[in-house]
Design a protein around this motif. Structure first.
Motif, PDB file in Angstrom:
ATOM      1  N   LEU A   1       0.825  -1.186   0.000  1.00 26.14           N
ATOM      2  CA  LEU A   1       0.000   0.000   0.000  1.00 26.14           C
ATOM      3  C   LEU A   1       0.868   1.248   0.000  1.00 26.14           C
ATOM      4  CD1 LEU A   1      -2.620  -1.108   2.645  1.00 26.14           C
ATOM      5  CD2 LEU A   1      -3.020  -0.892   0.201  1.00 26.14           C
TER       6      LEU A   1
ATOM      7  N   ARG B   1      -2.744   1.903   7.449  1.00 21.71           N
ATOM      8  CA  ARG B   1      -3.492   1.503   6.254  1.00 21.71           C
ATOM      9  C   ARG B   1      -3.182   2.392   5.047  1.00 21.71           C
ATOM     10  NH1 ARG B   1      -4.998  -2.883   5.193  1.00 21.71           N
ATOM     11  NH2 ARG B   1      -6.853  -2.227   4.047  1.00 21.71           N
ATOM     12  N   HIS B   2      -2.269   3.353   5.237  1.00 20.84           N
ATOM     13  CA  HIS B   2      -1.893   4.279   4.166  1.00 20.84           C
ATOM     14  C   HIS B   2      -3.111   5.032   3.629  1.00 20.84           C
ATOM     15  CE1 HIS B   2       2.358   2.937   3.735  1.00 20.84           C
ATOM     16  NE2 HIS B   2       1.854   1.863   4.318  1.00 20.84           N
ATOM     17  N   VAL B   3      -3.985   5.434   4.558  1.00 21.07           N
ATOM     18  CA  VAL B   3      -5.162   6.238   4.235  1.00 21.07           C
ATOM     19  C   VAL B   3      -4.815   7.705   4.479  1.00 21.07           C
ATOM     20  CG1 VAL B   3      -7.566   6.720   4.837  1.00 21.07           C
ATOM     21  CG2 VAL B   3      -6.720   4.359   4.871  1.00 21.07           C
TER      22      VAL B   3
ATOM     23  N   THR C   1     -12.949   0.408   0.600  1.00 20.48           N
ATOM     24  CA  THR C   1     -13.781   0.846   1.720  1.00 20.48           C
ATOM     25  C   THR C   1     -14.960  -0.112   1.874  1.00 20.48           C
ATOM     26  OG1 THR C   1     -14.915   2.379   0.208  1.00 20.48           O
ATOM     27  CG2 THR C   1     -13.193   3.296   1.619  1.00 20.48           C
TER      28      THR C   1
ATOM     29  N   ALA D   1      -7.973   9.026  -2.563  1.00 22.88           N
ATOM     30  CA  ALA D   1      -8.943   8.403  -1.676  1.00 22.88           C
ATOM     31  C   ALA D   1      -9.891   7.488  -2.428  1.00 22.88           C
ATOM     32  CB  ALA D   1      -9.712   9.477  -0.916  1.00 22.88           C
TER      33      ALA D   1
ATOM     34  N   TRP E   1      -9.314   5.466  -4.679  1.00 26.00           N
ATOM     35  CA  TRP E   1      -8.708   4.177  -5.022  1.00 26.00           C
ATOM     36  C   TRP E   1      -8.688   3.208  -3.840  1.00 26.00           C
ATOM     37  CZ3 TRP E   1      -3.708   5.215  -8.360  1.00 26.00           C
ATOM     38  CH2 TRP E   1      -4.061   5.980  -9.481  1.00 26.00           C
ATOM     39  N   LEU E   2      -8.865   3.709  -2.647  1.00 25.75           N
ATOM     40  CA  LEU E   2      -8.707   2.871  -1.468  1.00 25.75           C
ATOM     41  C   LEU E   2      -9.932   1.995  -1.256  1.00 25.75           C
ATOM     42  CD1 LEU E   2      -7.208   5.534   0.952  1.00 25.75           C
ATOM     43  CD2 LEU E   2      -5.978   3.608  -0.060  1.00 25.75           C
TER      44      LEU E   2
ATOM     45  N   ARG F   1      -2.357   7.094  -1.914  1.00 24.25           N
ATOM     46  CA  ARG F   1      -2.957   7.166  -3.236  1.00 24.25           C
ATOM     47  C   ARG F   1      -4.273   7.918  -3.120  1.00 24.25           C
ATOM     48  NH1 ARG F   1      -3.336   0.861  -4.014  1.00 24.25           N
ATOM     49  NH2 ARG F   1      -1.272   1.153  -3.094  1.00 24.25           N
TER      50      ARG F   1
ATOM     51  N   LYS G   1     -16.029   7.337   0.262  1.00 25.90           N
ATOM     52  CA  LYS G   1     -14.589   7.429   0.065  1.00 25.90           C
ATOM     53  C   LYS G   1     -13.972   8.610   0.815  1.00 25.90           C
ATOM     54  CE  LYS G   1     -14.374   3.950  -2.796  1.00 25.90           C
ATOM     55  NZ  LYS G   1     -13.613   2.708  -2.481  1.00 25.90           N
TER      56      LYS G   1
ATOM     57  N   TRP H   1     -12.498   1.948   6.592  1.00 24.67           N
ATOM     58  CA  TRP H   1     -11.165   1.767   5.999  1.00 24.67           C
ATOM     59  C   TRP H   1     -10.425   0.566   6.589  1.00 24.67           C
ATOM     60  CZ3 TRP H   1     -13.325   6.660   6.027  1.00 24.67           C
ATOM     61  CH2 TRP H   1     -13.346   7.311   4.786  1.00 24.67           C
TER      62      TRP H   1
END
Length: 546
Positions: A43, A281-283, A53, A48, A50-51, A46, A58, A500
């Motif tokens: 991860l 989580r790389h959010v 959920t 939002a 693309w993540l 990137r 998003k 997330w």
């Protein structure tokens, strides 16, 4: 219906479609754990959108206001007197709330009956909203000692503020808090949401991001060495780590302690917060607060000196350090208030470390790079806190921000949550369920001492506290809907964690027991249109399709 992750497989497939989630993410939400290190290596920050959920949402934007009880803003919803202020007419079939009925208005068990405040009384005295005073006002659940225990009816030296005996009981209707009532008309309102614990701003803000007010340690403002200070932390253990029930300024903030011009000890929190979970989580995420951008420096310290005046021409400094919860945690603090390295970096981990000025949120929105999770905190004059702010200035901030969000492409996948840090001590008639007791003889009242203390044994985390407003504004909100699910501040935290796949805070955080926001949404398809409000009056300027 608090599904949380209940009926996981069927609900996830229905909301997102088969195959939309990676197996690692499904495992994370099922077990309540964060991603493994191997998963995390795959991860990178990137967009939002693309993540993965759990829902079509998003982007979550939490607008976190100050010091309002539910009855203070929504006690007579949807009925306004229309005697002055902005006219308000409810839609047909608007549901009723658990509010101020005829008996509570005319034969209240408190020393005074509630009275309507008009827009010419928007600026009022600040009430007593300390941990012990609020418990005493509840009087074991009888809810009848507000005048004696939390009222402040005289505002010494501030003639522009309105005050009179019985003030703590009073409320606004849709002729003053017009914008809030219009959001309730077109989206979803909860009438059963509570302060996670009793007390003022700092515990409320920390509960929003971690659900755990235990872990506070008093530190020297310069060296950050631990010190003993009961005004910072309550019931400390042998290492000086205890629970916060008041409003110390955060340790990791140059602007604390009035820009370090005083010598008060500061507060440092141990443990994790939602920012740590989102980073794993790389959010992308950020806390955006009015006045965070420095106006200068004083030696090694940044200075936060920006000021604005409210509708009564009272000026106050925009930035309040104890309203910025991430600055209590070293892992998520931006002590020197450094700006982001670029607009595109907003929400990512760089020198700003996810802590920003509100203007940075506006820049990211304009650039089309709004973070997945954003917390917005108004400058003081617009945050709604009695004594220096008011509902009219608060409305300008809230409606202004939502108008901008609704005009962005991100609106179609956004949920705006309007929530509050505490009740200010204002009257609310609903006696909360005490889900976590405390037996601190120096602080706790009967309503708390007679209830079981959580298995963690931490003192001074008595809650739930007073009832607070909670609204969800989103294309996926139910429309003109009142939710009766019992929730609290950590329900917002829980929604972010679940959406997330971030896991839980742990250490007996209230997130593990929080009710869900799910009943305020309908995820099968968008059902709520855009609503542009006049920020000054709160009136509907236009209403359209989502």
């Amino acid at each position: 219906m608090d599904t949380g992750i209940g009926r996981r497989g069927r609900r996830t497939r229905r909301l997102l479609g088969a195959g939309a989630l990676a197996s690692a993410a499904v495992l994370a939400i099922a077990t309540g754990s964060a991603a493994t290190s191997a998963d995390a290596q795959q991860l990178r920050p990137r967009p939002a959108s693309w993540l993965p959920t759990l829902t079509p949402i998003k982007h979550v934007v939490v607008i976190f206001g100050e010091n309002i009880s539910f009855d203070h803003y929504f006690g007579t919803y949807p009925d306004a007197t229309n005697e002055n202020g902005t006219p308000f007419q409810p839609a047909k079939n608007t549901p009723k709330v658990n509010g101020l009925d005829r008996q509570l208005l005319t034969d209240n068990p408190n020393a005074y009956n509630p009275k309507r405040l008009g827009p010419d009384q928007a600026l009022t005295c600040d009430q007593n909203h300390s941990y012990g005073a609020e418990q005493a006002a509840f009087n074991g659940g009888a809810m009848d000692k507000f005048v004696e225990k939390t009222e402040t009816d005289k505002c010494t030296g501030q003639p522009v503020l309105f005050g009179e005996p019985g003030l703590v009981m009073d409320y606004y209707d849709g002729n003053t808090v017009t914008g809030m009532w219009n959001y309730a008309q077109h989206y979803a309102l909860s009438d059963n949401s509570f302060n996670t614990v009793f007390g003022p701003s700092t515990p409320g803000a920390i509960n929003l991001i971690s659900g755990q007010t235990h872990g506070m340690q008093a530190v020297d403002p310069v060296s950050h060495e631990p010190v003993s200070d009961p005004s910072v932390t309550q019931s400390p253990d042998a290492e000086g780590v205890g629970t916060v029930i008041n409003d110390p300024d955060p340790a990791w903030d140059d602007c604390s302690d009035n820009n370090h011009t005083a010598s008060d000890n500061l507060g440092a929190m141990h443990g994790r917060n939602v920012g740590d979970l989102l980073n794993q989580r790389h959010v992308t995420w950020g806390w955006f607060q009015g006045g965070f951008r420095p106006t200068g420096t004083d030696g090694d310290y940044a200075v936060c000196g920006q000021q604005h005046a409210n509708v009564g021409e009272q000026s106050s400094v925009d930035y309040s350090p104890h309203h910025e919860p991430f600055q209590y945690y070293q892992s998520t603090a931006n002590p020197h208030h450094l700006p982001p390295s670029s607009v595109q970096a907003i929400g990512q981990t760089d020198r700003a470390n996810h802590q920003y000025d509100v203007s940075d949120f506006d820049d990211s929105l304009q650039a089309g790079s709004m973070p997945a999770v954003s917390f917005l905190k108004a400058p003081e004059y617009q945050d709604g806190h009695a004594g220096y702010s008011d509902p009219l200035d608060e409305q300008q901030f809230v409606a202004g921000q939502i108008n901008k969000i609704q005009q962005s492409p991100e609106w179609s996948s956004t949920a705006v949550v309007l929530a509050y840090d505490d009740s200010d001590g204002w009257y609310d008639h609903a006696s909360p369920a005490i889900v976590n007791g405390s037996r601190d003889a120096s602080q706790d009242q009967e309503i708390c001492t007679g209830k079981p203390v959580g298995h963690d044994g931490y003192a001074d985390r008595c809650g739930y506290g007073p009832r607070l407003p909670l609204l969800v504004v989103s294309p996926y909100s139910k429309v003109n809907y009142v939710d009766h699910t019992r929730t609290d501040q950590t329900s917002v935290l829980k929604f972010i964690e679940d959406n997330w796949f971030a896991g839980r805070i742990g250490d007996s955080s209230f997130d593990a027991r929080a009710g869900g926001l799910w009943n305020m949404f309908g995820f099968v398809r968008p059902q709520a249109g855009k609503l542009r409000l006049d920020p000054k009056s709160g009136a509907v300027a236009s209403a359209g399709q989502h």
